[in-house]
Scaffold this active site. Sequence first.
Site, short mmCIF file in Angstrom:
data_model
loop_
_atom_site.label_atom_id
_atom_site.label_comp_id
_atom_site.label_asym_id
_atom_site.label_seq_id
_atom_site.Cartn_x
_atom_site.Cartn_y
_atom_site.Cartn_z
N HIS A 148 -5.55 3.80 -1.93
CA HIS A 148 -7.04 3.61 -0.69
C HIS A 148 -7.15 5.06 -1.39
O HIS A 148 -6.56 5.92 -0.69
CB HIS A 148 -7.46 3.46 0.64
N GLU B 160 -10.81 -9.06 3.31
CA GLU B 160 -10.02 -8.90 4.30
C GLU B 160 -10.32 -8.68 5.24
O GLU B 160 -10.82 -7.70 5.70
CB GLU B 160 -9.98 -7.45 3.55
N ASN C 296 0.61 -1.33 -0.12
CA ASN C 296 0.11 -0.25 0.06
C ASN C 296 1.29 1.51 -0.33
O ASN C 296 1.66 1.27 0.90
CB ASN C 296 -0.79 0.12 1.30
N GLU D 285 -8.90 0.65 -2.77
CA GLU D 285 -10.29 0.79 -1.74
C GLU D 285 -10.37 1.59 -1.35
O GLU D 285 -10.59 2.76 -2.01
CB GLU D 285 -8.70 1.14 -0.36
N HIS E 297 -3.12 -4.43 7.76
CA HIS E 297 -3.54 -2.81 9.13
C HIS E 297 -2.42 -3.46 10.00
O HIS E 297 -2.63 -4.21 11.11
CB HIS E 297 -5.42 -3.08 9.38
N ARG F 101 -9.25 8.39 -0.54
CA ARG F 101 -10.66 8.97 0.26
C ARG F 101 -10.93 9.64 -0.56
O ARG F 101 -10.90 10.08 -1.22
CB ARG F 101 -9.51 9.43 1.26
N HIS G 215 0.88 6.38 1.43
CA HIS G 215 1.86 7.32 2.26
C HIS G 215 2.71 7.83 1.61
O HIS G 215 3.25 9.25 2.26
CB HIS G 215 2.30 6.73 3.56
N THR H 63 -8.25 3.55 8.37
CA THR H 63 -9.33 2.99 9.15
C THR H 63 -9.67 2.29 10.00
O THR H 63 -8.42 1.65 10.11
CB THR H 63 -9.40 2.20 7.87
N ARG I 115 -7.03 12.95 0.53
CA ARG I 115 -6.09 13.14 1.67
C ARG I 115 -4.60 12.19 1.09
O ARG I 115 -3.54 12.69 1.51
CB ARG I 115 -6.09 12.81 3.30
N1 PXP Z 1 -5.92 -2.74 4.12
C1 PXP Z 1 -6.52 -2.27 4.15
C2 PXP Z 1 -8.25 -2.28 3.89
C3 PXP Z 1 -6.75 -0.76 4.46
O1 PXP Z 1 -7.60 0.06 4.58
C4 PXP Z 1 -5.17 -0.49 4.82
C5 PXP Z 1 -4.67 0.57 5.08
O2 PXP Z 1 -5.37 1.32 6.53
C6 PXP Z 1 -4.41 -1.64 4.53
C7 PXP Z 1 -4.66 -3.28 4.53
C8 PXP Z 1 -2.56 -1.41 5.14
O3 PXP Z 1 -2.41 -0.75 6.73
P1 PXP Z 1 -1.43 -0.17 6.72
O4 PXP Z 1 -0.97 0.89 6.77
O5 PXP Z 1 -1.50 -0.40 8.78
O6 PXP Z 1 -0.25 -1.58 6.89
#
Ligand code: PXP
Length: 244
Positions: free
Chosen positions: A46, A154, A10, A73, A194, A48, A13, A104, A52
Amino acid sequence: MKNYIRLGVNIDHVATIRNARGGFLPDVSRAAQLAEKAGADLITVHIREDRRHINEIDLQNILEAIKIPLNLEIAANEKMVSIAKKFKPHSVCFVPEKRQEVTTEGGLDVYSNIENLKKIINPLLDSDINVSLFIDPYENQLIASHNLGVKTIEFHTGSYANAINNKDKLSELKKMKECILQAQKLKIASHAGHGLNYENVSLIASIPNIVELNIGHFLIGEAIFHGLDNVIIKMRKIIEDAIK
Ligand code: PXP
């Protein structure tokens, strides 16, 4: 024993850092390409409602930059579904979204919103896009998701990752294992994510039947010190060692 877990990286960031200044740097699609080269099986973002981090231009650029699948997402509403239909990612994961939250915070409440969710997700269930729902590992949420006809879940690992002591952590892990076993019986594929990092990923990865992990914040943070490619390679190795 399974022999592979897909790693979704992901890169939200990277965009968060870019957005701190505006402009174009760091380049999000460059991060996607580097993640692909380092062994990511998919890129997760994601988009949003408040944009953001990732925006539509990023989505287009990422899709053009990578050969691996894009997992998008989105919040469960018609506006976001129309974005998914426009960009046609490989998969869409519906997540809950609150403007005020930092991240999330929990899974979708499928159980209490089944009729509304049905209307929103049905157009995608009828398309080529694979649909998953991000839920907490609760039986009622799993059964409700199954009743919606979803074939992939998930599981939100936040409660496990944030557990403050070992007893709570193991109890969250147990819940996760039970739910994933039940998902398998329902012929639902299990993903998880997550809050996962080098220390806590192994116990999740070693749960039989997990086929995909999505990891973001830790990898992007750690990349500051060791480089995105190196941290992805290391995460892959830890996951592979966990399932040996
Ligand atoms: N999976 C989903 C559905 C998410 O929304 C997120 C981000 O919140 C993640 C995985 C990845 O989480 P993290 O950034 O904490 O690794």
